[in-house]
Motif scaffolding. Structure first.
Motif, PDB file in Angstrom:
ATOM      1  N   PRO A   1       0.824  -1.219   0.000  1.00 20.47           N
ATOM      2  CA  PRO A   1       0.000   0.000   0.000  1.00 20.47           C
ATOM      3  C   PRO A   1       0.857   1.268   0.000  1.00 20.47           C
ATOM      4  CG  PRO A   1      -0.630  -1.457   1.825  1.00 20.47           C
ATOM      5  CD  PRO A   1       0.544  -2.082   1.137  1.00 20.47           C
ATOM      6  N   GLU A   2       2.002   1.212   0.663  1.00 18.27           N
ATOM      7  CA  GLU A   2       2.875   2.389   0.737  1.00 18.27           C
ATOM      8  C   GLU A   2       3.433   2.745  -0.647  1.00 18.27           C
ATOM      9  OE1 GLU A   2       2.971   0.215   4.657  1.00 18.27           O
ATOM     10  OE2 GLU A   2       3.253  -0.411   2.572  1.00 18.27           O
ATOM     11  N   TYR A   3       3.916   1.739  -1.364  1.00 14.92           N
ATOM     12  CA  TYR A   3       4.462   2.034  -2.687  1.00 14.92           C
ATOM     13  C   TYR A   3       3.357   2.409  -3.662  1.00 14.92           C
ATOM     14  CZ  TYR A   3       6.721   2.149  -7.095  1.00 14.92           C
ATOM     15  OH  TYR A   3       7.146   2.587  -8.319  1.00 14.92           O
ATOM     16  N   GLN A   4       2.237   1.739  -3.594  1.00 21.36           N
ATOM     17  CA  GLN A   4       1.143   2.053  -4.518  1.00 21.36           C
ATOM     18  C   GLN A   4       0.652   3.485  -4.318  1.00 21.36           C
ATOM     19  OE1 GLN A   4       0.015   0.124  -7.202  1.00 21.36           O
ATOM     20  NE2 GLN A   4       1.937  -0.892  -6.664  1.00 21.36           N
ATOM     21  N   ALA A   5       0.666   3.975  -3.072  1.00 20.33           N
ATOM     22  CA  ALA A   5       0.310   5.381  -2.824  1.00 20.33           C
ATOM     23  C   ALA A   5       1.331   6.305  -3.478  1.00 20.33           C
ATOM     24  CB  ALA A   5       0.219   5.642  -1.324  1.00 20.33           C
ATOM     25  N   ALA A   6       2.610   5.969  -3.350  1.00 25.39           N
ATOM     26  CA  ALA A   6       3.655   6.770  -3.995  1.00 25.39           C
ATOM     27  C   ALA A   6       3.508   6.710  -5.511  1.00 25.39           C
ATOM     28  CB  ALA A   6       5.042   6.273  -3.575  1.00 25.39           C
ATOM     29  N   LYS A   7       3.244   5.521  -6.021  1.00 29.71           N
ATOM     30  CA  LYS A   7       3.106   5.326  -7.472  1.00 29.71           C
ATOM     31  C   LYS A   7       2.004   6.215  -8.047  1.00 29.71           C
ATOM     32  CE  LYS A   7       2.013   1.834 -10.862  1.00 29.71           C
ATOM     33  NZ  LYS A   7       1.034   0.805 -11.029  1.00 29.71           N
ATOM     34  N   SER A   8       0.948   6.438  -7.286  1.00 31.59           N
ATOM     35  CA  SER A   8      -0.134   7.296  -7.782  1.00 31.59           C
ATOM     36  C   SER A   8       0.371   8.718  -8.019  1.00 31.59           C
ATOM     37  CB  SER A   8      -1.334   7.282  -6.827  1.00 31.59           C
ATOM     38  OG  SER A   8      -1.032   7.977  -5.635  1.00 31.59           O
ATOM     39  N   GLU A   9       1.402   9.137  -7.282  1.00 32.57           N
ATOM     40  CA  GLU A   9       2.018  10.451  -7.505  1.00 32.57           C
ATOM     41  C   GLU A   9       2.844  10.470  -8.786  1.00 32.57           C
ATOM     42  OE1 GLU A   9       1.810  13.351  -5.859  1.00 32.57           O
ATOM     43  OE2 GLU A   9       0.388  12.537  -4.418  1.00 32.57           O
ATOM     44  N   ARG A  10       3.389   9.315  -9.164  1.00 29.59           N
ATOM     45  CA  ARG A  10       4.225   9.234 -10.370  1.00 29.59           C
ATOM     46  C   ARG A  10       3.389   9.252 -11.638  1.00 29.59           C
ATOM     47  NH1 ARG A  10       6.355   3.937 -10.743  1.00 29.59           N
ATOM     48  NH2 ARG A  10       4.892   3.656 -12.420  1.00 29.59           N
ATOM     49  N   GLU A  11       2.169   8.731 -11.554  1.00 27.57           N
ATOM     50  CA  GLU A  11       1.319   8.658 -12.746  1.00 27.57           C
ATOM     51  C   GLU A  11       1.053  10.064 -13.271  1.00 27.57           C
ATOM     52  OE1 GLU A  11      -1.955   6.274 -11.382  1.00 27.57           O
ATOM     53  OE2 GLU A  11      -0.705   4.482 -11.297  1.00 27.57           O
ATOM     54  N   GLY A  12       1.380  10.272 -14.524  1.00 27.24           N
ATOM     55  CA  GLY A  12       1.240  11.587 -15.135  1.00 27.24           C
ATOM     56  C   GLY A  12       2.444  12.490 -14.913  1.00 27.24           C
ATOM     57  N   ALA A  13       3.414  12.036 -14.089  1.00 26.37           N
ATOM     58  CA  ALA A  13       4.606  12.833 -13.816  1.00 26.37           C
ATOM     59  C   ALA A  13       5.854  12.215 -14.422  1.00 26.37           C
ATOM     60  CB  ALA A  13       4.798  12.991 -12.307  1.00 26.37           C
ATOM     61  N   ALA A  14       5.712  10.994 -14.973  1.00 21.70           N
ATOM     62  CA  ALA A  14       6.877  10.320 -15.541  1.00 21.70           C
ATOM     63  C   ALA A  14       6.426   9.172 -16.427  1.00 21.70           C
ATOM     64  CB  ALA A  14       7.775   9.780 -14.430  1.00 21.70           C
ATOM     65  N   ILE A  15       7.298   8.798 -17.334  1.00 18.67           N
ATOM     66  CA  ILE A  15       7.132   7.591 -18.143  1.00 18.67           C
ATOM     67  C   ILE A  15       8.147   6.604 -17.586  1.00 18.67           C
ATOM     68  CG2 ILE A  15       7.310   6.603 -20.447  1.00 18.67           C
ATOM     69  CD1 ILE A  15       6.900   9.584 -21.442  1.00 18.67           C
ATOM     70  N   ALA A  16       7.661   5.430 -17.155  1.00 24.11           N
ATOM     71  CA  ALA A  16       8.562   4.512 -16.477  1.00 24.11           C
ATOM     72  C   ALA A  16       8.416   3.089 -17.009  1.00 24.11           C
ATOM     73  CB  ALA A  16       8.279   4.515 -14.976  1.00 24.11           C
ATOM     74  N   GLU A  17       9.527   2.395 -17.035  1.00 22.20           N
ATOM     75  CA  GLU A  17       9.579   0.966 -17.308  1.00 22.20           C
ATOM     76  C   GLU A  17      10.235   0.353 -16.088  1.00 22.20           C
ATOM     77  OE1 GLU A  17      12.012   1.047 -20.748  1.00 22.20           O
ATOM     78  OE2 GLU A  17      10.428   1.823 -22.019  1.00 22.20           O
ATOM     79  N   ILE A  18       9.555  -0.600 -15.444  1.00 19.56           N
ATOM     80  CA  ILE A  18      10.049  -1.163 -14.183  1.00 19.56           C
ATOM     81  C   ILE A  18       9.962  -2.686 -14.258  1.00 19.56           C
ATOM     82  CG2 ILE A  18       9.711  -1.269 -11.685  1.00 19.56           C
ATOM     83  CD1 ILE A  18       8.446   1.537 -11.895  1.00 19.56           C
ATOM     84  N   VAL A  19      11.064  -3.336 -13.891  1.00 21.78           N
ATOM     85  CA  VAL A  19      11.081  -4.792 -13.838  1.00 21.78           C
ATOM     86  C   VAL A  19      11.690  -5.221 -12.517  1.00 21.78           C
ATOM     87  CG1 VAL A  19      11.247  -5.082 -16.338  1.00 21.78           C
ATOM     88  CG2 VAL A  19      13.329  -5.029 -14.975  1.00 21.78           C
ATOM     89  N   ALA A  20      11.332  -6.413 -12.077  1.00 21.42           N
ATOM     90  CA  ALA A  20      11.986  -7.059 -10.941  1.00 21.42           C
ATOM     91  C   ALA A  20      12.672  -8.302 -11.500  1.00 21.42           C
ATOM     92  CB  ALA A  20      10.974  -7.435  -9.867  1.00 21.42           C
ATOM     93  N   VAL A  21      13.924  -8.502 -11.127  1.00 18.90           N
ATOM     94  CA  VAL A  21      14.683  -9.629 -11.669  1.00 18.90           C
ATOM     95  C   VAL A  21      15.476 -10.285 -10.545  1.00 18.90           C
ATOM     96  CG1 VAL A  21      16.607  -8.127 -12.353  1.00 18.90           C
ATOM     97  CG2 VAL A  21      16.332 -10.311 -13.470  1.00 18.90           C
ATOM     98  N   GLU A  22      15.505 -11.603 -10.575  1.00 18.60           N
ATOM     99  CA  GLU A  22      16.272 -12.342  -9.591  1.00 18.60           C
ATOM    100  C   GLU A  22      17.748 -12.308  -9.991  1.00 18.60           C
ATOM    101  OE1 GLU A  22      14.833 -16.026  -7.175  1.00 18.60           O
ATOM    102  OE2 GLU A  22      15.605 -16.706  -9.113  1.00 18.60           O
ATOM    103  N   GLY A  23      18.609 -12.117  -9.027  1.00 17.69           N
ATOM    104  CA  GLY A  23      20.038 -12.079  -9.288  1.00 17.69           C
ATOM    105  C   GLY A  23      20.620 -13.458  -9.500  1.00 17.69           C
ATOM    106  N   ALA A  24      21.816 -13.489 -10.027  1.00 13.87           N
ATOM    107  CA  ALA A  24      22.523 -14.754 -10.235  1.00 13.87           C
ATOM    108  C   ALA A  24      23.070 -15.241  -8.899  1.00 13.87           C
ATOM    109  CB  ALA A  24      23.669 -14.548 -11.231  1.00 13.87           C
ATOM    110  N   GLU A  25      23.148 -16.542  -8.771  1.00 15.12           N
ATOM    111  CA  GLU A  25      23.730 -17.108  -7.532  1.00 15.12           C
ATOM    112  C   GLU A  25      25.223 -17.154  -7.638  1.00 15.12           C
ATOM    113  OE1 GLU A  25      21.928 -20.321  -5.563  1.00 15.12           O
ATOM    114  OE2 GLU A  25      20.000 -20.002  -6.522  1.00 15.12           O
TER     115      GLU A  25
END
Length: 96
Positions: A72-96
């Motif tokens: 909920p904390e990040y989603q609230a922040a994300k609502s501030e980003r909408e219309g203020a930036a164009i973003a591409e976001i991924v989550a990726v697991e690191g190599a062992e």
């Protein structure tokens, strides 16, 4: 267990509103155990389409990175980003 990384490539279109996003996102990053490895700063485009702002966050696991993003904390922040930036976001697991 390998670490995980959230990688964001961003073009800011409204710096004032984006600053509100950064404040909220920073608080959520801390709460969910993330660490900023790169956050803005100088960059050089080596190949492909570049975005002027690049962020790399490290989390203890892919699941923790997803908890952060879906929180909920990040989603609230994300609502501030909408219309203020164009973003591409991924989550990726690191190599062992």
């Amino acid at each position: 267990m390998p670490k995980a990384y959230i990688i964001a490539r961003v073009t800011v279109t409204d710096p004032e509103r984006y600053a509100n996003y950064v404040k909220g996102a920073t608080e959520a990053i801390r709460k969910y155990g993330g660490r900023a490895l790169a956050r803005g700063g100088r960059m050089t485009s080596l190949e492909g389409e570049a975005r002027p702002r690049n962020v790399v966050l490290e989390f203890d696991s892919l699941e923790q990175a997803e908890r952060y993003y879906n929180s909920p904390e990040y989603q609230a922040a994300k609502s501030e980003r909408e219309g203020a930036a164009i973003a591409e976001i991924v989550a990726v697991e690191g190599a062992e």
